[in-house]
Scaffold this active site. Structure first.
Site, short mmCIF file in Angstrom:
data_model
loop_
_atom_site.label_atom_id
_atom_site.label_comp_id
_atom_site.label_asym_id
_atom_site.label_seq_id
_atom_site.Cartn_x
_atom_site.Cartn_y
_atom_site.Cartn_z
N HIS A 188 0.82 -1.21 0.00
CA HIS A 188 0.00 0.00 0.00
C HIS A 188 0.85 1.25 0.00
CE1 HIS A 188 0.66 -1.13 4.24
NE2 HIS A 188 0.65 0.16 4.51
N HIS A 213 0.72 5.32 1.13
CA HIS A 213 0.03 6.31 1.96
C HIS A 213 0.02 7.64 1.21
CE1 HIS A 213 0.27 4.17 5.98
NE2 HIS A 213 1.21 3.51 5.32
P1 AMP Z 1 1.71 0.50 7.47
O1 AMP Z 1 2.36 0.86 8.76
O2 AMP Z 1 2.38 1.16 6.28
O3 AMP Z 1 1.55 -0.99 7.29
O4 AMP Z 1 0.29 1.17 7.53
C1 AMP Z 1 -0.90 0.47 7.69
C2 AMP Z 1 -1.98 1.48 7.81
O5 AMP Z 1 -3.22 0.82 7.72
C3 AMP Z 1 -1.99 2.27 9.13
O6 AMP Z 1 -1.81 3.65 8.88
C4 AMP Z 1 -3.35 1.96 9.74
O7 AMP Z 1 -3.93 3.06 10.37
C5 AMP Z 1 -4.14 1.52 8.53
N1 AMP Z 1 -5.23 0.59 8.79
C6 AMP Z 1 -5.20 -0.53 9.55
N2 AMP Z 1 -6.39 -1.15 9.53
C7 AMP Z 1 -7.21 -0.41 8.74
C8 AMP Z 1 -8.57 -0.52 8.32
N3 AMP Z 1 -9.34 -1.55 8.73
N4 AMP Z 1 -9.07 0.43 7.51
C9 AMP Z 1 -8.29 1.47 7.12
N5 AMP Z 1 -7.01 1.62 7.46
C10 AMP Z 1 -6.47 0.71 8.27
#
Ligand code: AMP
Ligand code: ZN
Length: 148
Positions: free
Chosen positions: A111, A113
């Site tokens: 993903h 951001h």
């Molecule tokens: P990362 O640290 O790059 O893996 O970021 C994962 C991101 O996913 C974090 O910023 C979380 O806040 C976000 N996240 C986790 N669960 C969900 C969800 N169910 N819906 C939307 N965002 C999420």
């Protein structure tokens, strides 16, 4: 309670929350979708409008994601960045990607951001430091080139 299996053929795991969002088994505030890519609001935003861009197929991180899917998500990130800037009146956008846990990656589904930023919002990026010497700099560049 038995885990709910998700049906994404590339997942190979029932516990990927982003695959569950793709499949509709977990709700999210979706802002964009096409055949290959989904964008939805991050549940814990740095600022409101912080959006995640994912390939619909499951890959863990940049290393196992094919170039075609990487191109798709970065193209959508540009489109979403423009929309987020307009929608939130942001001054700027950070686009970030964590790859592997030591980088801070928590969800092991590729993903990007898209993070709206504001003048004087007080957020700092990583601390930086100079190289110790030109020799260290040259050796670092040569080592990277040798690894390509
Ligand atoms: P990362 O640290 O790059 O893996 O970021 C994962 C991101 O996913 C974090 O910023 C979380 O806040 C976000 N996240 C986790 N669960 C969900 C969800 N169910 N819906 C939307 N965002 C999420
Ligand atoms: Zn997944």
């Amino acid at each position: 309670m038995a885990a709910v299996k998700n049906s994404n053929p590339k997942t190979g795991s029932a516990d990927c929350i982003f695959c569950k969002i793709v499949e509709g088994g977990l709700s999210a505030y979706r802002v964009y979708e096409d055949g290959n890519v989904l964008a939805f609001l991050d549940i814990f935003p740095i600022h409101p409008g912080h959006t995640l861009i994912i390939p619909k197929k499951h890959y863990a991180n940049i290393f196992d994601t094919p170039e075609s899917d990487l191109q798709s998500i970065i193209a959508v990130a540009k489109k979403i960045s423009l929309a987020v800037m307009r929608a939130t009146k942001a001054d700027a956008i950070n686009i970030g990607m964590n790859n592997k846990p030591a980088s801070g990656q928590v969800v092991m589904h590729t993903h990007l951001h898209v993070i709206p930023r504001f003048k004087d919002d007080g957020l700092k990026t990583w601390p930086q430091r100079p190289y110790g010497s030109d020799a260290e700099k040259a050796k670092t560049a040569e080592t990277i080139k040798a690894c390509l």
